[in-house]
Design a protein around this motif. Structure first.
Motif, PDB file in Angstrom:
ATOM      1  N   LEU B  21      -1.636 -60.148  20.799  1.00 10.52           N
ATOM      2  CA  LEU B  21      -0.947 -61.415  21.022  1.00 10.52           C
ATOM      3  C   LEU B  21      -1.654 -62.480  20.203  1.00 10.52           C
ATOM      4  CD1 LEU B  21      -0.395 -61.299  24.897  1.00 10.52           C
ATOM      5  CD2 LEU B  21       1.086 -60.465  23.072  1.00 10.52           C
ATOM      6  N   ARG B  22      -0.862 -63.254  19.481  1.00 10.38           N
ATOM      7  CA  ARG B  22      -1.431 -64.206  18.545  1.00 10.38           C
ATOM      8  C   ARG B  22      -1.616 -65.588  19.166  1.00 10.38           C
ATOM      9  NH1 ARG B  22       2.254 -64.281  13.481  1.00 10.38           N
ATOM     10  NH2 ARG B  22       3.924 -64.032  15.045  1.00 10.38           N
ATOM     11  N   CYS B  23      -2.689 -66.246  18.731  1.00  9.64           N
ATOM     12  CA  CYS B  23      -2.972 -67.605  19.177  1.00  9.64           C
ATOM     13  C   CYS B  23      -3.647 -68.347  18.045  1.00  9.64           C
ATOM     14  CB  CYS B  23      -3.879 -67.588  20.402  1.00  9.64           C
ATOM     15  SG  CYS B  23      -4.475 -69.222  20.899  1.00  9.64           S
ATOM     16  N   ASN B  24      -3.107 -69.506  17.702  1.00 11.01           N
ATOM     17  CA  ASN B  24      -3.751 -70.383  16.731  1.00 11.01           C
ATOM     18  C   ASN B  24      -4.003 -71.725  17.389  1.00 11.01           C
ATOM     19  OD1 ASN B  24      -1.750 -68.533  14.861  1.00 11.01           O
ATOM     20  ND2 ASN B  24      -3.705 -69.016  13.883  1.00 11.01           N
ATOM     21  N   TYR B  25      -5.117 -72.331  17.054  1.00 13.12           N
ATOM     22  CA  TYR B  25      -5.469 -73.593  17.671  1.00 13.12           C
ATOM     23  C   TYR B  25      -5.772 -74.626  16.609  1.00 13.12           C
ATOM     24  CZ  TYR B  25     -10.200 -72.409  16.348  1.00 13.12           C
ATOM     25  OH  TYR B  25     -11.305 -72.084  15.614  1.00 13.12           O
ATOM     26  N   SER B  26      -5.664 -75.860  17.030  1.00 11.56           N
ATOM     27  CA  SER B  26      -6.047 -76.968  16.177  1.00 11.56           C
ATOM     28  C   SER B  26      -7.071 -77.780  16.957  1.00 11.56           C
ATOM     29  CB  SER B  26      -4.836 -77.841  15.846  1.00 11.56           C
ATOM     30  OG  SER B  26      -5.231 -79.038  15.231  1.00 11.56           O
ATOM     31  N   TYR B  27      -8.300 -77.802  16.440  1.00 10.55           N
ATOM     32  CA  TYR B  27      -9.365 -78.498  17.156  1.00 10.55           C
ATOM     33  C   TYR B  27     -10.468 -78.830  16.181  1.00 10.55           C
ATOM     34  CZ  TYR B  27     -12.523 -79.632  21.020  1.00 10.55           C
ATOM     35  OH  TYR B  27     -13.353 -80.275  21.896  1.00 10.55           O
ATOM     36  N   GLY B  28     -10.997 -80.049  16.254  1.00  9.90           N
ATOM     37  CA  GLY B  28     -11.946 -80.489  15.270  1.00  9.90           C
ATOM     38  C   GLY B  28     -13.307 -79.835  15.366  1.00  9.90           C
ATOM     39  N   ALA B  29     -13.800 -79.691  16.576  1.00 11.63           N
ATOM     40  CA  ALA B  29     -15.153 -79.174  16.759  1.00 11.63           C
ATOM     41  C   ALA B  29     -15.070 -77.696  17.137  1.00 11.63           C
ATOM     42  CB  ALA B  29     -15.848 -79.973  17.847  1.00 11.63           C
ATOM     43  N   THR B  30     -16.205 -77.146  17.506  1.00 12.65           N
ATOM     44  CA  THR B  30     -16.210 -75.764  17.987  1.00 12.65           C
ATOM     45  C   THR B  30     -15.477 -75.707  19.313  1.00 12.65           C
ATOM     46  OG1 THR B  30     -18.322 -75.318  16.927  1.00 12.65           O
ATOM     47  CG2 THR B  30     -17.628 -73.819  18.681  1.00 12.65           C
ATOM     48  N   PRO B  31     -14.440 -74.934  19.357  1.00 15.40           N
ATOM     49  CA  PRO B  31     -13.612 -74.952  20.568  1.00 15.40           C
ATOM     50  C   PRO B  31     -14.136 -74.028  21.662  1.00 15.40           C
ATOM     51  CG  PRO B  31     -12.644 -73.472  18.976  1.00 15.40           C
ATOM     52  CD  PRO B  31     -13.897 -74.045  18.329  1.00 15.40           C
ATOM     53  N   TYR B  32     -13.779 -74.358  22.875  1.00 19.08           N
ATOM     54  CA  TYR B  32     -13.885 -73.412  23.971  1.00 19.08           C
ATOM     55  C   TYR B  32     -12.490 -72.807  24.116  1.00 19.08           C
ATOM     56  CZ  TYR B  32     -18.348 -75.425  25.616  1.00 19.08           C
ATOM     57  OH  TYR B  32     -19.647 -75.839  25.737  1.00 19.08           O
ATOM     58  N   LEU B  33     -12.381 -71.498  24.043  1.00 20.39           N
ATOM     59  CA  LEU B  33     -11.084 -70.827  24.012  1.00 20.39           C
ATOM     60  C   LEU B  33     -10.932 -69.858  25.165  1.00 20.39           C
ATOM     61  CD1 LEU B  33     -11.169 -70.182  20.196  1.00 20.39           C
ATOM     62  CD2 LEU B  33      -9.445 -71.591  21.331  1.00 20.39           C
ATOM     63  N   PHE B  34      -9.708 -69.729  25.636  1.00 22.45           N
ATOM     64  CA  PHE B  34      -9.438 -68.923  26.816  1.00 22.45           C
ATOM     65  C   PHE B  34      -8.124 -68.166  26.648  1.00 22.45           C
ATOM     66  CE2 PHE B  34     -12.516 -71.320  29.391  1.00 22.45           C
ATOM     67  CZ  PHE B  34     -12.553 -72.514  28.704  1.00 22.45           C
ATOM     68  N   TRP B  35      -8.040 -67.040  27.329  1.00 25.80           N
ATOM     69  CA  TRP B  35      -6.781 -66.354  27.561  1.00 25.80           C
ATOM     70  C   TRP B  35      -6.611 -66.178  29.058  1.00 25.80           C
ATOM     71  CZ3 TRP B  35      -2.591 -65.154  24.774  1.00 25.80           C
ATOM     72  CH2 TRP B  35      -2.688 -65.147  23.377  1.00 25.80           C
ATOM     73  N   TYR B  36      -5.411 -66.579  29.523  1.00 24.01           N
ATOM     74  CA  TYR B  36      -5.042 -66.415  30.923  1.00 24.01           C
ATOM     75  C   TYR B  36      -3.796 -65.556  31.011  1.00 24.01           C
ATOM     76  CZ  TYR B  36      -8.170 -70.138  32.512  1.00 24.01           C
ATOM     77  OH  TYR B  36      -9.273 -70.895  32.820  1.00 24.01           O
ATOM     78  N   VAL B  37      -3.639 -64.882  32.168  1.00 23.99           N
ATOM     79  CA  VAL B  37      -2.437 -64.103  32.428  1.00 23.99           C
ATOM     80  C   VAL B  37      -1.797 -64.628  33.706  1.00 23.99           C
ATOM     81  CG1 VAL B  37      -3.710 -62.307  33.689  1.00 23.99           C
ATOM     82  CG2 VAL B  37      -1.469 -61.791  32.725  1.00 23.99           C
ATOM     83  N   GLN B  38      -0.467 -64.663  33.698  1.00 26.29           N
ATOM     84  CA  GLN B  38       0.276 -65.141  34.864  1.00 26.29           C
ATOM     85  C   GLN B  38       1.374 -64.141  35.186  1.00 26.29           C
ATOM     86  OE1 GLN B  38       2.552 -68.837  34.415  1.00 26.29           O
ATOM     87  NE2 GLN B  38       1.956 -69.449  36.482  1.00 26.29           N
ATOM     88  N   SER B  39       1.269 -63.518  36.348  1.00 20.77           N
ATOM     89  CA  SER B  39       2.320 -62.632  36.815  1.00 20.77           C
ATOM     90  C   SER B  39       3.355 -63.470  37.556  1.00 20.77           C
ATOM     91  CB  SER B  39       1.731 -61.555  37.721  1.00 20.77           C
ATOM     92  OG  SER B  39       0.811 -60.769  37.001  1.00 20.77           O
TER      93      SER B  39
END
Lengths: 116, 116
Positions: B21-39
């Protein structure tokens, strides 16, 4: 150990009414955030409470207000309801102190609000 | 402004097949990144997170994700999908207060269907 609990799970209101949603954070957590998830969308940040004060706020009008109590539980209030306020409202909590903000965020199952 | 893009609205894979699953982000500094799942009818559950260090992070349920700064991506992978993985998946980036989870910006989600 109970996780994040929210009430009510479902509710129906009419335009112009007011609603209060409640959240109890996971045991040991001191920070509560509220999100709005419209149908087919990702959650959008409303605001966050820490030490009984609003610490951050997203792009939501003043009709959305909140409160955090000394026991860390929180309420979300929405005044003058609009049809567009129909959504799943999610509460999330984590422990801010001693984690430098990296503690895991836990979500409740949400309160589904329908505005007619 | 920070943003998260999940290009795929809906993906269908066969049980036992691999998943990305693809994810691209736009963020100036070093990001904190997450993946969540929702049933369906559930709140969000954290699969994995990236704060710093090793760019390949392991999560629960056999998921992993790789942070690629040069591509501003944080794609989620699983080598063999199970029918129980059918759900909606959200990528998120944290901004705000001390780089903590004060404000998570979510993508619009990718719905995963699993064929028997």
């Amino acid at each position: 150990d109970a996780g994040v609990t929210q009430s009510p799970t479902h509710l129906i209101k009419t335009r112009g009414q007011q609603v209060t949603l409640r959240c109890s954070p996971k045991s040991g957590h001191d920070t509560v955030s509220w999100y709005q998830q419209a149908l087919g969308q990702g959650p959008q940040f409303i605001f966050q409470y820490y030490e009984e004060e609003e610490r951050q706020r997203g792009n939501f009008p003043d009709r959305f207000s909140g409160h955090q109590f000394p026991n860390y539980s929180s309420e979300l209030n929405v005044n003058a309801l609009l049809l567009g306020d129909s959504a799943l409202y999610l509460c999330a909590s984590y422990r801010d102190s001693n984690t430098r903000g990296t503690g895991e965020l836990f979500f409740g199952e949400g309160s589904r609000l329908t505005v007619l | 402004a920070q943003s998260v893009t999940q290009p795929d609205i809906h993906i269908t894979v066969s049980e036992g097949a691999s998943l990305e699953l693809r994810c691209n982000y736009s963020y100036g500094a070093t990001p904190y990144l997450f993946w969540y799942v929702q049933s369906p009818g559930q709140g969000l559950q954290l699969l994995l997170k990236y704060f710093s260090g090793d760019t390949l992070v392991q999560g629960i349920k056999g998921f992993e994700a790789e942070f690629k700064r040069s591509q501003s991506s944080f794609n989620l992978r699983k080598p063999s999908v199970h029918w129980s993985d059918a759900a909606e998946y959200f990528c998120a980036v944290a901004e705000g207060y001390g780089g903590s989870q004060g404000n998570l910006i979510f993508g619009k989600g990718t719905k995963l269907s699993v064929k028997p």
